[in-house]
Write an enzyme that holds these catalytic residues in place. Sequence first.
Site, mmCIF file in Angstrom:
data_model
loop_
_atom_site.group_PDB
_atom_site.id
_atom_site.type_symbol
_atom_site.label_atom_id
_atom_site.label_comp_id
_atom_site.label_asym_id
_atom_site.label_seq_id
_atom_site.Cartn_x
_atom_site.Cartn_y
_atom_site.Cartn_z
ATOM 1 N N LYS A 185 0.833 -1.520 0.380
ATOM 2 C CA LYS A 185 -0.085 0.199 0.264
ATOM 3 C C LYS A 185 0.781 1.931 -0.040
ATOM 4 C CE LYS A 185 -4.109 2.449 2.057
ATOM 5 N NZ LYS A 185 -4.996 2.294 3.077
ATOM 6 N N GLU A 191 10.002 -6.131 4.617
ATOM 7 C CA GLU A 191 10.087 -7.653 3.968
ATOM 8 C C GLU A 191 9.551 -7.308 2.750
ATOM 9 O OE1 GLU A 191 7.717 -7.603 8.496
ATOM 10 O OE2 GLU A 191 7.788 -6.282 6.344
ATOM 11 N N GLY A 244 -5.670 -2.546 4.140
ATOM 12 C CA GLY A 244 -4.785 -4.074 3.525
ATOM 13 C C GLY A 244 -5.542 -4.925 3.686
ATOM 14 N N ARG A 245 -6.338 -4.971 4.862
ATOM 15 C CA ARG A 245 -6.973 -6.579 4.595
ATOM 16 C C ARG A 245 -7.998 -6.670 3.723
ATOM 17 N NH1 ARG A 245 -5.919 -4.507 9.471
ATOM 18 N NH2 ARG A 245 -7.810 -2.794 10.462
ATOM 19 N N GLU A 330 -6.687 -9.011 13.855
ATOM 20 C CA GLU A 330 -6.424 -7.897 13.702
ATOM 21 C C GLU A 330 -7.060 -7.005 13.277
ATOM 22 O OE1 GLU A 330 -2.759 -6.640 10.434
ATOM 23 O OE2 GLU A 330 -4.031 -5.809 9.449
ATOM 24 N N HIS A 361 -8.610 -35.502 12.604
ATOM 25 C CA HIS A 361 -7.234 -36.784 13.412
ATOM 26 C C HIS A 361 -5.816 -36.247 14.087
ATOM 27 C CE1 HIS A 361 -8.485 -40.201 11.118
ATOM 28 N NE2 HIS A 361 -9.036 -38.859 10.720
ATOM 29 N N LYS A 472 7.765 -3.488 14.897
ATOM 30 C CA LYS A 472 8.124 -2.696 13.465
ATOM 31 C C LYS A 472 8.893 -1.840 14.339
ATOM 32 C CE LYS A 472 5.002 -4.358 9.961
ATOM 33 N NZ LYS A 472 3.769 -3.063 8.771
#
Length: 501
Positions: A185, A191, A244-245, A330, A361, A472
């Site tokens: 964005k 990263e 963003g999400r 978030e 399982h 961060k």
Amino acid sequence: MTSAALAALSQMPQIDLRTVFRTDPVRLSKYVLSHGPIRFDWSKTHLTDAVVAGFLDLADERGFATRRDALFAGEAVNVTEGRAAEHPAERGEGHPESVARAKILHQRMRALIDAIEAEALGPVRHILHIGIGGSALGPELIVDALDGDGARYDVAIVSNVDGVALERVMDRFDPAATLIAIASKTFTTTETMLNAASAINWMIEAGVDDPYGRVVALTAAPERAMEWGVDETRVLPFSESVGGRYSLWSSIGFPAALALGWDAFESLLEGAATMDRHFRLSDPRENAPLIAAFVDQYYAQVMKCQTRAVFAYDERLALLPSYLQQLEMESNGKGVTLDGAAVTGMTAPITWGGVGTDAQHAVFQLLHQGTVLTPVEFIASREPGHALDPAHHRALLVNCFAQGAALMQGRGNDADPARAYPGGRPSTTILLDDVTPHALGALIAFYEHRTFANAVLMGINPFDQFGVELGKEIARSIGAAGAKGFDPSTTALIDIALGAA
């Protein structure tokens, strides 16, 4: 979060799920809702007429209708950042100016896709999408769910800054036939930009002519992308008001639109738009995202459940639990209300889950016999995603439905308590007609609006995420100053692992 309606809900007697259908023979008609290709079944939860009425009072108390209208009107519902949250406008539902802008940007994306398909950027067989968080989880979910056997391109989505993730893709992709999409964005995400630089170096070392000419930027900061080296014609902007999400509907969805084809991407948008209209216009008693939020709030606020489990009984939806972890935690993992006061109750539970039948399982022992009550959500599809023997899909669905029945019914065993199942454990089932672009778009939009409805009922802001910033900042300070000014444990870790003085 003091609330008269919530206090009243907490005083209501709880029903016994093991007998609920005998005591309420029309329960199925009241707590099952169908919307287009999706059937929502809340009949195996603790909802009652009185509980629903209590939550409707809470919704009125919290100004739900007003806040929902503000969301679709493009008002600044993200109060801490003074910003709108206009992801519905990407689907054609929102402020007219925002809808018009989204359409223009979609047309720009489609034109670039047409050019790529015509090999204007050279031959492309591989798409390397680099992003993190919402810039990766949404596109990865869509591509994984819908790509199937008719893959137009080999798509890899890399988010982790661990070089192993990127190197594994580099080992199997031909750099001369790879298109790099950088999704950020701000176009400053540490990263993402480190991974992007390494991808460019990979192309340079392989002798690719004009590696920057093989890059598409997906960003709300086009100027920064151009400064980094991406030509303006290959920058696909999206609005600053799209979080963003919530951004897979914008140019962040570029790898999905390219890999699946524009018709599929458009169907995804249309499916989401149908859920937008349902959420905006439906009566509260028949509003799927709102009713789902009532269920969530009952277990979080009244029964104090700290987790919520989601199990996709369809391999195509294997990434859905991971996607929901970010969307829900978030968005609603907050500690203050809209006016900055401390939250006194619970906010978002921990979202976790997996894929059926694998999870049966691994973790279902706890769900059936453990001492921690966990509301469970099952998602399945009537139609399979494969052409193998129908016995595969039948076995899958039988297991899905059996788990919900077993959680509710239980089974006593006085002679051997280790083989007893307490029962009375709640579950919701969401059944899709098929995992199509339209149905998946509607499903994801349902979860977005459910998350918003939960936030309204809790009186919090779901559209900021300041909780991710402190780590961060400290990481940047370690990079700049080394092991200085930290606690002894952190200092020792830095010295040992990074060789800092």
